[in-house]
Design a protein around this motif. Structure first.
Motif, PDB file in Angstrom:
ATOM      1  N   ILE A 152       3.598   9.670 -15.170  1.00 63.34           N
ATOM      2  CA  ILE A 152       4.854   9.191 -15.742  1.00 63.34           C
ATOM      3  C   ILE A 152       4.669   9.052 -17.244  1.00 63.34           C
ATOM      4  CG2 ILE A 152       5.600   8.022 -13.630  1.00 63.34           C
ATOM      5  CD1 ILE A 152       4.731   5.392 -14.887  1.00 63.34           C
ATOM      6  N   GLY A 153       5.759   8.923 -17.982  1.00 64.90           N
ATOM      7  CA  GLY A 153       5.693   8.796 -19.433  1.00 64.90           C
ATOM      8  C   GLY A 153       5.013   7.519 -19.884  1.00 64.90           C
ATOM      9  N   ASP A 154       4.551   7.507 -21.125  1.00 68.62           N
ATOM     10  CA  ASP A 154       3.822   6.363 -21.671  1.00 68.62           C
ATOM     11  C   ASP A 154       4.580   5.048 -21.586  1.00 68.62           C
ATOM     12  OD1 ASP A 154       1.578   7.802 -22.266  1.00 68.62           O
ATOM     13  OD2 ASP A 154       1.981   7.964 -24.411  1.00 68.62           O
ATOM     14  N   ALA A 155       5.894   5.070 -21.788  1.00 71.01           N
ATOM     15  CA  ALA A 155       6.674   3.840 -21.793  1.00 71.01           C
ATOM     16  C   ALA A 155       7.547   3.706 -20.553  1.00 71.01           C
ATOM     17  CB  ALA A 155       7.540   3.773 -23.051  1.00 71.01           C
ATOM     18  N   ASP A 156       7.303   4.526 -19.544  1.00 69.73           N
ATOM     19  CA  ASP A 156       8.128   4.525 -18.339  1.00 69.73           C
ATOM     20  C   ASP A 156       7.554   3.626 -17.256  1.00 69.73           C
ATOM     21  OD1 ASP A 156       9.919   6.298 -19.403  1.00 69.73           O
ATOM     22  OD2 ASP A 156       8.961   8.058 -18.535  1.00 69.73           O
ATOM     23  N   PHE A 157       8.372   3.387 -16.230  1.00 71.57           N
ATOM     24  CA  PHE A 157       7.913   2.693 -15.040  1.00 71.57           C
ATOM     25  C   PHE A 157       8.594   3.314 -13.832  1.00 71.57           C
ATOM     26  CE2 PHE A 157      11.689   0.607 -16.346  1.00 71.57           C
ATOM     27  CZ  PHE A 157      12.225  -0.118 -15.295  1.00 71.57           C
ATOM     28  N   ALA A 158       7.933   3.255 -12.690  1.00 74.74           N
ATOM     29  CA  ALA A 158       8.439   3.877 -11.469  1.00 74.74           C
ATOM     30  C   ALA A 158       7.888   3.116 -10.276  1.00 74.74           C
ATOM     31  CB  ALA A 158       8.024   5.345 -11.414  1.00 74.74           C
ATOM     32  N   ILE A 159       8.464   3.359  -9.118  1.00 79.28           N
ATOM     33  CA  ILE A 159       8.019   2.728  -7.876  1.00 79.28           C
ATOM     34  C   ILE A 159       7.388   3.785  -6.986  1.00 79.28           C
ATOM     35  CG2 ILE A 159       8.788   1.546  -5.778  1.00 79.28           C
ATOM     36  CD1 ILE A 159      11.093   0.401  -7.488  1.00 79.28           C
ATOM     37  N   TYR A 160       6.260   3.446  -6.371  1.00 77.32           N
ATOM     38  CA  TYR A 160       5.661   4.348  -5.396  1.00 77.32           C
ATOM     39  C   TYR A 160       5.559   3.632  -4.056  1.00 77.32           C
ATOM     40  CZ  TYR A 160       1.305   1.744  -5.858  1.00 77.32           C
ATOM     41  OH  TYR A 160       0.367   0.745  -5.856  1.00 77.32           O
ATOM     42  N   ALA A 161       5.578   4.403  -2.999  1.00 80.53           N
ATOM     43  CA  ALA A 161       5.432   3.845  -1.656  1.00 80.53           C
ATOM     44  C   ALA A 161       4.626   4.817  -0.806  1.00 80.53           C
ATOM     45  CB  ALA A 161       6.792   3.601  -1.020  1.00 80.53           C
ATOM     46  N   ASP A 162       3.820   4.278   0.108  1.00 80.95           N
ATOM     47  CA  ASP A 162       2.996   5.112   0.976  1.00 80.95           C
ATOM     48  C   ASP A 162       2.981   4.509   2.374  1.00 80.95           C
ATOM     49  OD1 ASP A 162       1.187   6.873   2.074  1.00 80.95           O
ATOM     50  OD2 ASP A 162      -0.551   5.951   1.128  1.00 80.95           O
ATOM     51  N   ALA A 163       3.418   5.271   3.342  1.00 82.28           N
ATOM     52  CA  ALA A 163       3.374   4.833   4.743  1.00 82.28           C
ATOM     53  C   ALA A 163       2.836   5.985   5.584  1.00 82.28           C
ATOM     54  CB  ALA A 163       4.756   4.422   5.207  1.00 82.28           C
ATOM     55  N   SER A 164       1.681   6.512   5.174  1.00 80.00           N
ATOM     56  CA  SER A 164       1.144   7.703   5.822  1.00 80.00           C
ATOM     57  C   SER A 164       0.387   7.421   7.120  1.00 80.00           C
ATOM     58  CB  SER A 164       0.242   8.468   4.853  1.00 80.00           C
ATOM     59  OG  SER A 164      -0.816   7.632   4.422  1.00 80.00           O
ATOM     60  N   ASP A 165       0.232   6.156   7.485  1.00 78.10           N
ATOM     61  CA  ASP A 165      -0.409   5.842   8.764  1.00 78.10           C
ATOM     62  C   ASP A 165       0.310   4.663   9.413  1.00 78.10           C
ATOM     63  OD1 ASP A 165      -3.219   4.315   7.079  1.00 78.10           O
ATOM     64  OD2 ASP A 165      -1.270   3.508   7.524  1.00 78.10           O
ATOM     65  N   ASP A 166      -0.213   4.204  10.523  1.00 75.85           N
ATOM     66  CA  ASP A 166       0.485   3.150  11.252  1.00 75.85           C
ATOM     67  C   ASP A 166       0.038   1.737  10.867  1.00 75.85           C
ATOM     68  OD1 ASP A 166      -2.032   3.171  12.337  1.00 75.85           O
ATOM     69  OD2 ASP A 166      -1.377   3.402  14.415  1.00 75.85           O
ATOM     70  N   THR A 167      -0.688   1.581   9.753  1.00 74.51           N
ATOM     71  CA  THR A 167      -1.132   0.250   9.353  1.00 74.51           C
ATOM     72  C   THR A 167      -0.113  -0.491   8.498  1.00 74.51           C
ATOM     73  OG1 THR A 167      -2.267   1.075   7.392  1.00 74.51           O
ATOM     74  CG2 THR A 167      -3.555   0.909   9.425  1.00 74.51           C
ATOM     75  N   GLY A 168       0.902   0.218   8.038  1.00 74.35           N
ATOM     76  CA  GLY A 168       1.928  -0.465   7.254  1.00 74.35           C
ATOM     77  C   GLY A 168       2.191   0.198   5.914  1.00 74.35           C
ATOM     78  N   LEU A 169       3.228  -0.258   5.322  1.00 72.99           N
ATOM     79  CA  LEU A 169       3.681   0.288   4.056  1.00 72.99           C
ATOM     80  C   LEU A 169       2.941  -0.342   2.885  1.00 72.99           C
ATOM     81  CD1 LEU A 169       5.871   1.902   2.429  1.00 72.99           C
ATOM     82  CD2 LEU A 169       7.238  -0.178   2.520  1.00 72.99           C
ATOM     83  N   GLN A 170       2.572   0.480   1.916  1.00 71.93           N
ATOM     84  CA  GLN A 170       2.045  -0.009   0.652  1.00 71.93           C
ATOM     85  C   GLN A 170       2.991   0.459  -0.440  1.00 71.93           C
ATOM     86  OE1 GLN A 170      -1.935   1.368   0.078  1.00 71.93           O
ATOM     87  NE2 GLN A 170      -2.777  -0.005   1.609  1.00 71.93           N
ATOM     88  N   ALA A 171       3.350  -0.414  -1.349  1.00 72.20           N
ATOM     89  CA  ALA A 171       4.263  -0.055  -2.423  1.00 72.20           C
ATOM     90  C   ALA A 171       3.855  -0.790  -3.683  1.00 72.20           C
ATOM     91  CB  ALA A 171       5.702  -0.412  -2.050  1.00 72.20           C
ATOM     92  N   GLY A 172       4.286  -0.270  -4.818  1.00 73.41           N
ATOM     93  CA  GLY A 172       3.951  -0.933  -6.069  1.00 73.41           C
ATOM     94  C   GLY A 172       4.750  -0.405  -7.229  1.00 73.41           C
ATOM     95  N   LEU A 173       4.610  -1.072  -8.345  1.00 74.34           N
ATOM     96  CA  LEU A 173       5.255  -0.678  -9.587  1.00 74.34           C
ATOM     97  C   LEU A 173       4.211   0.027 -10.436  1.00 74.34           C
ATOM     98  CD1 LEU A 173       7.715  -0.834 -11.507  1.00 74.34           C
ATOM     99  CD2 LEU A 173       6.721  -2.958 -12.382  1.00 74.34           C
ATOM    100  N   LYS A 174       4.485   1.262 -10.786  1.00 74.29           N
ATOM    101  CA  LYS A 174       3.585   2.056 -11.613  1.00 74.29           C
ATOM    102  C   LYS A 174       4.125   2.034 -13.031  1.00 74.29           C
ATOM    103  CE  LYS A 174       1.394   6.505 -11.707  1.00 74.29           C
ATOM    104  NZ  LYS A 174       0.841   7.476 -10.804  1.00 74.29           N
ATOM    105  N   THR A 175       3.264   1.755 -14.021  1.00 72.42           N
ATOM    106  CA  THR A 175       3.707   1.694 -15.408  1.00 72.42           C
ATOM    107  C   THR A 175       2.860   2.586 -16.292  1.00 72.42           C
ATOM    108  OG1 THR A 175       2.270  -0.169 -15.933  1.00 72.42           O
ATOM    109  CG2 THR A 175       4.484  -0.696 -15.163  1.00 72.42           C
ATOM    110  N   GLY A 176       3.483   3.090 -17.348  1.00 70.28           N
ATOM    111  CA  GLY A 176       2.742   3.795 -18.386  1.00 70.28           C
ATOM    112  C   GLY A 176       2.077   2.775 -19.299  1.00 70.28           C
ATOM    113  N   PRO A 177       1.084   3.192 -20.100  1.00 71.03           N
ATOM    114  CA  PRO A 177       0.334   2.237 -20.921  1.00 71.03           C
ATOM    115  C   PRO A 177       1.164   1.551 -22.003  1.00 71.03           C
ATOM    116  CG  PRO A 177      -0.306   4.486 -21.453  1.00 71.03           C
ATOM    117  CD  PRO A 177       0.590   4.559 -20.249  1.00 71.03           C
ATOM    118  N   MET A 178       2.301   2.085 -22.376  1.00 74.61           N
ATOM    119  CA  MET A 178       3.121   1.488 -23.420  1.00 74.61           C
ATOM    120  C   MET A 178       4.392   0.839 -22.874  1.00 74.61           C
ATOM    121  SD  MET A 178       1.268   1.865 -25.999  1.00 74.61           S
ATOM    122  CE  MET A 178       2.365   1.321 -27.280  1.00 74.61           C
ATOM    123  N   PHE A 179       4.467   0.641 -21.554  1.00 76.11           N
ATOM    124  CA  PHE A 179       5.618  -0.023 -20.947  1.00 76.11           C
ATOM    125  C   PHE A 179       5.685  -1.455 -21.462  1.00 76.11           C
ATOM    126  CE2 PHE A 179       7.332  -2.637 -17.426  1.00 76.11           C
ATOM    127  CZ  PHE A 179       8.613  -2.126 -17.403  1.00 76.11           C
ATOM    128  N   GLY A 180       6.845  -1.892 -21.930  1.00 76.79           N
ATOM    129  CA  GLY A 180       7.008  -3.245 -22.463  1.00 76.79           C
ATOM    130  C   GLY A 180       7.491  -4.191 -21.383  1.00 76.79           C
TER     131      GLY A 180
END
Length: 80
Positions: free
Chosen positions: A36-64
């Motif tokens: 993602i861009g240096d000042a951007d932010f995005a959400i990721y999610a992963d549910a590739s198995d049956d143990t549950g969903l993992q999600a988080g906020l991904k940020t670039g190094p210059m995100f304020g």
């Protein structure tokens, strides 16, 4: 720095029971490994198995962020 309440991406919602909440509609959904861009932010999610969903906020190094607090590693302590 601007605040969520004044941002065009801050949206209010109300359900059928008149429960209200706000969400930020700015972040896009991305894969965990996506670049993602240096000042951007995005959400990721992963549910590739049956143990549950993992999600988080991904940020670039210059995100304020209004919740910023300096880490201890950023400012060396004076030597005595």
């Amino acid at each position: 720095m601007g605040r969520c309440k004044d941002c065009k991406y801050w949206e209010s919602h109300t359900d059928m029971r008149n429960k209200s909440w706000q969400t930020c509609e700015a972040p896009q959904w991305v894969d965990y490994a996506a670049k993602i861009g240096d000042a951007d932010f995005a959400i990721y999610a992963d549910a590739s198995d049956d143990t549950g969903l993992q999600a988080g906020l991904k940020t670039g190094p210059m995100f304020g962020c209004i919740k910023f607090e300096a880490s201890g590693d950023d400012f060396p302590q004076p030597q005595e």
